[in-house]
Design a protein around this motif. Structure first.
Motif, short mmCIF file in Angstrom:
data_model
loop_
_atom_site.label_atom_id
_atom_site.label_comp_id
_atom_site.label_asym_id
_atom_site.label_seq_id
_atom_site.Cartn_x
_atom_site.Cartn_y
_atom_site.Cartn_z
N ASP A 71 0.87 -1.19 0.00
CA ASP A 71 0.00 0.00 0.00
C ASP A 71 0.90 1.23 0.00
O ASP A 71 1.57 1.51 1.00
CB ASP A 71 -0.90 -0.03 1.24
CG ASP A 71 -1.79 1.19 1.37
OD1 ASP A 71 -2.14 1.80 0.35
OD2 ASP A 71 -2.16 1.52 2.52
N HIS A 74 2.09 3.56 3.09
CA HIS A 74 1.20 3.02 4.12
C HIS A 74 1.46 3.60 5.51
O HIS A 74 0.53 4.02 6.20
CB HIS A 74 1.30 1.50 4.17
CG HIS A 74 0.46 0.88 5.24
ND1 HIS A 74 -0.88 0.64 5.06
CD2 HIS A 74 0.74 0.49 6.51
CE1 HIS A 74 -1.38 0.11 6.16
NE2 HIS A 74 -0.42 0.01 7.05
N SER A 78 -1.13 5.91 7.73
CA SER A 78 -1.75 5.32 8.92
C SER A 78 -1.56 6.16 10.16
O SER A 78 -2.10 5.83 11.22
CB SER A 78 -1.17 3.92 9.15
OG SER A 78 0.17 4.02 9.57
#
Length: 81
Positions: A71, A74, A78
């Motif tokens: 991803d 990521h 996050s």
């Protein structure tokens, strides 16, 4: 206070499936067990903060690179999860 928690829960149920919420809890548990982090934060978020502060281990960096391949960006995305 209670109303806020109920609203937070209802919004989370609308936003994530039961499976995704379960995976999030497991992720947060891993953060507590293996990184001695907060129960309200995911491993990715914790690692990103460690990288930004210059406290990341080689393993933290490698894990973030692996997640980046799955991803894009990521760990940064996050932050706060």
């Amino acid at each position: 206070m209670t109303k806020t928690l109920i609203e937070k829960f209802e919004n989370d149920v609308k936003k994530r499936s039961r499976i995704k919420r379960l995976l999030l809890v497991i992720d947060q548990l891993g953060n507590v067990l293996f990184w001695n982090g907060s129960q309200d934060e995911t491993i990715s978020s914790h690692i990103h903060r460690r990288i930004e502060s210059g406290k990341a281990t080689w393993f933290d960096k490698k894990l973030c690179c692996l997640l980046k391949k799955i991803d894009n960006n990521h760990c940064a995305k996050s932050l706060g999860e």
